[in-house]
Design an enzyme around this catalytic site. Structure first.
Site, PDB file in Angstrom:
ATOM      1  N   ALA A  67       0.874  -1.131   0.016  1.00  9.90           N
ATOM      2  CA  ALA A  67       0.093   0.185  -0.001  1.00  9.90           C
ATOM      3  C   ALA A  67       0.824   1.255   0.102  1.00  9.90           C
ATOM      4  O   ALA A  67       1.114   1.934  -0.943  1.00  9.90           O
ATOM      5  CB  ALA A  67      -1.029  -0.044   1.295  1.00  9.90           C
ATOM      6  N   ARG A  68       1.225   1.642   1.436  1.00 10.54           N
ATOM      7  CA  ARG A  68       2.126   2.683   1.308  1.00 10.54           C
ATOM      8  C   ARG A  68       3.119   2.653   2.465  1.00 10.54           C
ATOM      9  O   ARG A  68       2.867   1.902   3.544  1.00 10.54           O
ATOM     10  CB  ARG A  68       1.338   4.088   1.731  1.00 10.54           C
ATOM     11  CG  ARG A  68       0.671   4.719   0.370  1.00 10.54           C
ATOM     12  CD  ARG A  68       1.524   5.151  -0.495  1.00 10.54           C
ATOM     13  NE  ARG A  68       0.871   6.009  -1.699  1.00 10.54           N
ATOM     14  CZ  ARG A  68       0.725   5.209  -2.940  1.00 10.54           C
ATOM     15  NH1 ARG A  68       0.899   4.122  -2.922  1.00 10.54           N
ATOM     16  NH2 ARG A  68       0.117   6.007  -3.893  1.00 10.54           N
ATOM     17  N   ASP A 101       6.684  -3.895  -1.134  1.00 10.71           N
ATOM     18  CA  ASP A 101       6.812  -3.155  -2.234  1.00 10.71           C
ATOM     19  C   ASP A 101       6.754  -1.554  -2.249  1.00 10.71           C
ATOM     20  O   ASP A 101       7.053  -0.938  -3.166  1.00 10.71           O
ATOM     21  CB  ASP A 101       5.493  -3.480  -3.126  1.00 10.71           C
ATOM     22  CG  ASP A 101       5.506  -2.996  -4.531  1.00 10.71           C
ATOM     23  OD1 ASP A 101       6.500  -3.325  -5.198  1.00 10.71           O
ATOM     24  OD2 ASP A 101       4.565  -2.482  -4.974  1.00 10.71           O
ATOM     25  N   GLU A 117      11.135   6.948  -1.166  1.00 13.10           N
ATOM     26  CA  GLU A 117      10.837   6.416  -2.270  1.00 13.10           C
ATOM     27  C   GLU A 117      11.432   7.404  -3.397  1.00 13.10           C
ATOM     28  O   GLU A 117      10.915   8.615  -3.166  1.00 13.10           O
ATOM     29  CB  GLU A 117       9.516   5.767  -2.805  1.00 13.10           C
ATOM     30  CG  GLU A 117       9.099   4.431  -1.836  1.00 13.10           C
ATOM     31  CD  GLU A 117       7.785   4.041  -2.454  1.00 13.10           C
ATOM     32  OE1 GLU A 117       7.485   4.306  -3.513  1.00 13.10           O
ATOM     33  OE2 GLU A 117       7.371   3.132  -1.547  1.00 13.10           O
ATOM     34  N   HIS A 138       8.139  -0.711  -5.575  1.00 13.14           N
ATOM     35  CA  HIS A 138       6.801  -0.142  -5.840  1.00 13.14           C
ATOM     36  C   HIS A 138       6.577  -0.361  -7.350  1.00 13.14           C
ATOM     37  O   HIS A 138       6.003   0.608  -8.060  1.00 13.14           O
ATOM     38  CB  HIS A 138       6.837   1.275  -5.695  1.00 13.14           C
ATOM     39  CG  HIS A 138       5.560   1.897  -5.348  1.00 13.14           C
ATOM     40  ND1 HIS A 138       5.509   2.964  -4.557  1.00 13.14           N
ATOM     41  CD2 HIS A 138       4.363   1.719  -5.920  1.00 13.14           C
ATOM     42  CE1 HIS A 138       4.048   3.257  -4.455  1.00 13.14           C
ATOM     43  NE2 HIS A 138       3.360   2.534  -5.327  1.00 13.14           N
ATOM     44  N   ILE A 139       6.191  -1.798  -7.565  1.00 15.84           N
ATOM     45  CA  ILE A 139       5.701  -2.304  -8.948  1.00 15.84           C
ATOM     46  C   ILE A 139       4.391  -2.826  -8.863  1.00 15.84           C
ATOM     47  O   ILE A 139       4.162  -3.447  -9.816  1.00 15.84           O
ATOM     48  CB  ILE A 139       6.683  -3.063  -9.649  1.00 15.84           C
ATOM     49  CG1 ILE A 139       7.228  -4.337  -8.940  1.00 15.84           C
ATOM     50  CG2 ILE A 139       8.065  -2.483  -9.912  1.00 15.84           C
ATOM     51  CD1 ILE A 139       8.010  -5.244  -9.419  1.00 15.84           C
ATOM     52  N   GLY A 140       3.565  -2.602  -7.830  1.00 18.00           N
ATOM     53  CA  GLY A 140       2.210  -3.431  -7.874  1.00 18.00           C
ATOM     54  C   GLY A 140       1.460  -3.337  -9.072  1.00 18.00           C
ATOM     55  O   GLY A 140       0.828  -4.179  -9.376  1.00 18.00           O
TER      56      GLY A 140
HETATM   57  C1  DGY Z   1      -0.969   3.930  -6.827  1.00 18.97           C
HETATM   58  O1  DGY Z   1      -1.898   3.759  -7.884  1.00 18.97           O
HETATM   59  O2  DGY Z   1      -1.587   4.423  -5.673  1.00 18.97           O
HETATM   60  C2  DGY Z   1       0.262   2.906  -6.987  1.00 18.97           C
HETATM   61  O3  DGY Z   1       1.018   3.194  -5.761  1.00 18.97           O
HETATM   62  C3  DGY Z   1       0.889   3.526  -8.139  1.00 18.97           C
HETATM   63  O4  DGY Z   1       1.086   4.813  -8.004  1.00 18.97           O
END
Ligand code: DGY
Length: 321
Positions: A240-241, A265, A270, A288-290
């Site tokens: 998520a974050r 992730d 970042e 961060h490639i979700g």
């Molecule tokens: C989102 O959409 O929030 C993802 O983290 C990619 O930016």
């Protein structure tokens, strides 16, 4: 579309299909270098365009919002998360803000499952051993991990991504628990067990997957106190974050064995991540490639453009925040 095409700034290189559609319908200013933009860059650009399609990497703080040129009317984010936008400050300036929900849920859920499996089954260590030529033994006691199937999974934040993770987890025969601001309608629970307190949900989390937005309330949600509530040897996943996890507390929990492994992730800082994590094979990390699949990138770009199109037709975009 009106005769004069609205001007749109695209500060990151979006998918080819998105850029082609944007160029067809708008006067596009594209940051082809795909570099991070500073507050000054954003403020300066706001005098040249009617709209922007930023990603979560462009920060619209209260300070930036206060300095935006009145020409800028809409920020159509290419992201579902909007913690990079001070929504109240942008609203005060009369700027419409939209996001891209739904379209990235499945891709992000896939990464959550990848991280969960990789962390539980020691993927970092296993890959390193084979890749380095250091694989010299095999034994029933070698690289024994934690089994995902049949375990209890707690999802914190049962929105679209959380529900997609639950769907996948059911395929592994996991017992799904969740904590959310509101209980889901029975038809959406599919047997998932609701906990009205975070504490209750953490207490059964052999596996924990975080899917809530980063807000003032959720910052540091996982900290020394909340890690202590997990069953011993829990596996923690965050797609998520980064702000949801106190990273020093995570390291302490890994050191003590309270947490046996983590799959991350996203990170407090970042791009770059937390250099201290590199010393831990028990942390399986991705940059961060979700949502980073071809299909999902196109869908995110098109959803952002749909929001822009609606706005410039004089309608309220479907994803207005
Ligand atoms: C989102 O959409 O929030 C993802 O983290 C990619 O930016």
């Amino acid at each position: 579309m009106a005769n004069a095409k609205p001007a749109v700034w695209i500060p990151r290189v979006l998918s080819q299909a998105t850029l082609e559609r944007a160029a067809r319908d708008y006067e596009v200013i594209l940051n082809e270098a795909d570099t991070l933009s500073s507050a000054e860059d954003i403020v300066a650009m706001s005098a040249r365009v009617d709209a922007m399609i930023p990603c979560h990497s462009e920060i619209f703080s209260a300070d930036v919002a206060a300095r935006l040129d009145p020409r800028l009317k809409i920020i159509a984010n290419h992201s579902v998360g909007v913690d990079h936008c001070d929504l109240a400050a942008l609203k005060a300036r009369g700027v419409t803000v939209t996001n891209t929900p739904d379209v990235l849920s499945d891709a992000t859920a896939e990464i959550a499952i990848l991280l969960m499996l990789g962390a539980a089954r020691r993927a970092v260590e296993g890959d390193r051993i084979v890749r380095s030529g250091g694989w010299s033994i095999w034994s029933p006691s070698f690289m024994v991990g934690k089994q995902v199937s049949g375990s209890r999974l707690t999802i914190v934040g049962m929105g679209r991504v959380g529900q997609a993770v639950a769907r996948n987890a059911r395929g592994f025969g996991m017992e799904v628990h969740y904590h959310n601001r509101r209980r889901l309608d029975a038809g959406k629970e599919h047997g998932a067990i609701f906990h009205d307190t975070l504490e209750g949900a953490l207490g059964v989390a052999d596996f924990l997957s975080l899917h809530c937005p980063a807000t003032a309330e959720t910052k540091g949600l996982m900290n020394a106190e909340t890690f202590a509530l997990l069953p011993d040897g829990a596996v923690v996943v965050n797609t998520a974050r980064g702000a949801l996890i106190d990273e020093d507390a995570l390291i302490a929990a890994l050191e003590s064995g309270k947490v046996s492994a983590a799959g991350l992730d996203c990170f407090v800082s970042e791009p770059g991540g937390n250099p201290a994590f590199a010393a831990y094979d028990t942390i399986f990390m991705l940059p961060h490639i979700g949502s980073a699949t071809v299909r999902t990138r196109d869908a995110m770009g098109f959803r952002a453009l749909d929001n822009l199109d609606a706005f410039f037709r004089g309608e309220v975009p479907r994803d207005s925040l």
